[in-house]
Design a protein around this motif. Sequence first.
Motif, short mmCIF file in Angstrom:
data_model
loop_
_atom_site.label_atom_id
_atom_site.label_comp_id
_atom_site.label_asym_id
_atom_site.label_seq_id
_atom_site.Cartn_x
_atom_site.Cartn_y
_atom_site.Cartn_z
N ILE A 109 43.04 98.81 -0.45
CA ILE A 109 42.81 99.80 -1.50
C ILE A 109 44.16 100.13 -2.13
O ILE A 109 45.07 100.58 -1.43
N SER A 110 44.28 99.89 -3.43
CA SER A 110 45.52 100.24 -4.11
C SER A 110 45.36 101.55 -4.85
O SER A 110 44.48 101.71 -5.71
N THR A 111 46.24 102.50 -4.52
CA THR A 111 46.19 103.83 -5.14
C THR A 111 47.33 104.05 -6.12
O THR A 111 47.44 105.13 -6.68
N VAL A 112 48.16 103.02 -6.32
CA VAL A 112 49.37 103.24 -7.12
C VAL A 112 49.11 103.00 -8.61
O VAL A 112 48.12 102.38 -8.99
N ASN A 113 50.02 103.55 -9.43
CA ASN A 113 49.89 103.35 -10.87
C ASN A 113 51.10 102.60 -11.41
O ASN A 113 51.51 102.80 -12.56
N VAL A 114 51.68 101.76 -10.58
CA VAL A 114 52.77 100.89 -11.02
C VAL A 114 52.36 99.45 -10.77
O VAL A 114 51.51 99.17 -9.94
N LYS A 115 52.99 98.53 -11.52
CA LYS A 115 52.67 97.12 -11.37
C LYS A 115 53.36 96.57 -10.13
O LYS A 115 54.56 96.73 -9.94
N LEU A 116 52.60 95.92 -9.29
CA LEU A 116 53.15 95.24 -8.11
C LEU A 116 52.83 93.75 -8.24
O LEU A 116 52.14 93.33 -9.16
N ASP A 117 53.35 92.99 -7.30
CA ASP A 117 53.06 91.54 -7.29
C ASP A 117 51.71 91.34 -6.60
O ASP A 117 51.63 91.08 -5.40
N TRP A 118 50.64 91.48 -7.38
CA TRP A 118 49.30 91.52 -6.81
C TRP A 118 48.95 90.23 -6.08
O TRP A 118 48.17 90.25 -5.11
N ASN A 119 49.48 89.10 -6.52
CA ASN A 119 49.15 87.84 -5.85
C ASN A 119 49.69 87.79 -4.42
O ASN A 119 49.11 87.15 -3.55
N ARG A 120 50.81 88.50 -4.17
CA ARG A 120 51.31 88.63 -2.80
C ARG A 120 50.28 89.35 -1.93
O ARG A 120 50.03 88.96 -0.79
N TYR A 121 49.71 90.40 -2.49
CA TYR A 121 48.71 91.15 -1.72
C TYR A 121 47.44 90.33 -1.52
O TYR A 121 46.82 90.38 -0.46
N LEU A 122 47.04 89.57 -2.55
CA LEU A 122 45.86 88.70 -2.39
C LEU A 122 46.03 87.79 -1.18
O LEU A 122 45.07 87.54 -0.44
#
Lengths: 333, 333
Positions: free
Chosen positions: B232-245
Amino acid sequence: MIKAYAAKQAKAPLEPFEYDPGPLADDQVEIDVHYCGICHSDLSVIDDEWGLTQYPVVPGHEVVGKIAQVGSRVTGLAVGQVVGLGWHAGYCHTCAQCHSGDENLCADSQPTIIGHHGGFADKVRAQASAVVAIPDGMDLESAGPLFCGGITVFNPLVQFAIEPTDQVAVIGIGGLGHMALQFLHAWGCEVTAFTSSEAKRDEALQLGAHHTLDSRDDGAIEAAAGRFDLIISTVNVKLDWNRYLGTLKPKGRLHFVGATLDPLDLNVFALIMQQRTVSGSPVGSPATIARMLEFAKRHDIKPVVETYPMDKVNDALDRLRSGKAHYRIVLQR
Amino acid sequence: MIKAYAAKQAKAPLEPFEYDPGPLADDQVEIDVHYCGICHSDLSVIDDEWGLTQYPVVPGHEVVGKIAQVGSRVTGLAVGQVVGLGWHAGYCHTCAQCHSGDENLCADSQPTIIGHHGGFADKVRAQASAVVAIPDGMDLESAGPLFCGGITVFNPLVQFAIEPTDQVAVIGIGGLGHMALQFLHAWGCEVTAFTSSEAKRDEALQLGAHHTLDSRDDGAIEAAAGRFDLIISTVNVKLDWNRYLGTLKPKGRLHFVGATLDPLDLNVFALIMQQRTVSGSPVGSPATIARMLEFAKRHDIKPVVETYPMDKVNDALDRLRSGKAHYRIVLQR
C-alpha cells in the motif's frame, strides 16, 4: 532421432535439424506432432528479442498430436491419446505457485522453446503434467493456437471471475483478439471491439462483438466513459492508456496480455478516484487450459487459421512477419 | 446560525464565519461537533489545488460529535447519538454504485467540504446515510481521523479480501501509513514498513510493523524480491515504482491510496509475467466505515494525534503544512 526445424542464429531462416533426445525421462511423454501453431513469440525467440534464446532453437509451442511414448512413472496419459502442449513443457511442482494450481507462474518452469526443443518437428517431449488432453470431437487443425494465444485471452476471465453480466472490450483484433471476442461472446458478456480498421469492423461483429468502437474517434471514446468492467489489451504498441482508463466503470480493470516496451504512464488519480485496476497475465495453468478446451468445444470456438505444410515453415514465418496472417498460422505434418 | 471557520480565498488563513443553514432537510441530521480532524485534503481544498473549491470554504471532514437534530424522515439515528462524518456528506442512492454498497464511488456524491460546509464549526449537517454511529467506548478524541485517513487505508483490506496469511508492506509512515500498520498488524498479516528515515524505524515497529525495509538500500530491496502479496503506497511523491513491483509475489498488488501528479510509468512485462496488479482506491462506504470502527475498537487501534483547540485552527493548519505533525491533528471544541 527427432527430425525438426531449427534456427542456428538470430533471425536466420529455419533449416532441417536432427537431434537425439536421449532416453525418455520417467515423468515425460513424447508426442507425435500432427499440427503446430506459430505464435508471435516464436518469432521473438528466433530473433532473440528477449536475449534468452539458446541456439539451435526449435520453435513451436502450440502443439497438437498423439502420445507416442509415456515415461515409466506417468499416469493419466496413454499412448495414442490426443493432446496439446503450449508455452510450458514442465514445472517445478515444489513452489508455492505450483502448489496453488498456478503452475503458469512457476519461476522454475521450462519454456517449450527456450533451452528445450519445440514442436516444429516430427516429435516433441514434455513433462506429462504440462500436456493437456484434447476433448474428443474437437477440430484438431485449429486447436493448436488455443494452447498459447487462446489460453492467454481466456485465462483472465477465470483469474478475475469475469461475469456474464459484464461489459467487456478488446483492444486489437488480431491473433489474440479474434479469439478473445469468441470467448467473451460465449461467456455471455456484452462485447465491444476497439478497432480503427474499417475492414476489421465487420469481422469483429462476425466473431462475436456486439459493438465496435473506433479508437481514433474522440467523440465515440468520450461517449463510452464509464462503460466497461474489463478491457483486454492484446496489442504490442503504445496507446493513450489513460483514454481507455476513462472508459472503465468504477472498479473496472484494464488488463494487458500484449506487452509494449514503453512504460504505461498511468494517471494515478484515474485509478484512485474510481477504484480501478491495471493488471497483466501470461498463459494459463494446465487446469485452466483444460477448462478452456471444454468451453471452446461446447461453444464451437475456433481460431481462424491459415495452414501450411511443415516443410514450408519459412514461408509460414514470412507470412506471420508480414502482419497479414488471418488470424493464426498452423503447420501441418 | 452555524459558527464556523472559513477561508475566503485560496491559501487565505481561516477566519470566523457564520452561516444560516436554513431548515433541516427531511433526510439530514445536524451534528454538534466535538472533535474534527485535519486532513491533507483540507489543505488541498483551502488552497484550491484541485480547482474545485467554492469559497468561502469551511474545511473539516473528520467529524466526531453528537446528533443535535434529525430530519423528519430519518430513521436509525437519534438525537444525542455519537456519530462521525467523513469525506462524503451525501450520496445519490440511485446509481449502480450506491445500489451495490459502493456509495464511496457514487459519481453524484456530495463531498463534505466542496459545495458544502464542513466540520470546522460548532455544527455540521449531512445526509443521515453518510453519518456512521461510533461504537460505545471508543476514544472520541482520536476517532476523527479514522473517518478519512483511517478508512482510506482500511478499505483496501476489505475490497481485495486481504488475508491474515498475507505479507503486506506500507510505503510512507505518516498520517495514513501509521494507521495502515496498526490495521494490518491486527488483521494478522506479516507487516513491513518501507521507510528511509531512521527515526521512523522504531516507531513503525511499535505501531505494528514486524520488519522495516530501507527503500534506499538496493541490497535490501533486491533481497525482498517476490516477497509481498500487497504493497500500500500512501505517499504523494514519485518513487521508482518498478522497483517496488519487483518485491511483489506472483499475483501481488501494488495499491495506491496516495496520489502523485506524475504518471506511474510501469513496466508492463512486470505485470504480465507474474500476473501482478496495480490499483487505487479512495475512502470507503458507510458499511466499510462501520466495519472499520468495530475492528478498531476491538483491537484498540487509534490514530496518533496532536490536539488543538478549534479557535487555534490556523496554528493547527500551519503545523500540518510544516510536515511535522505526529501523526494527525485534531481540533477540539
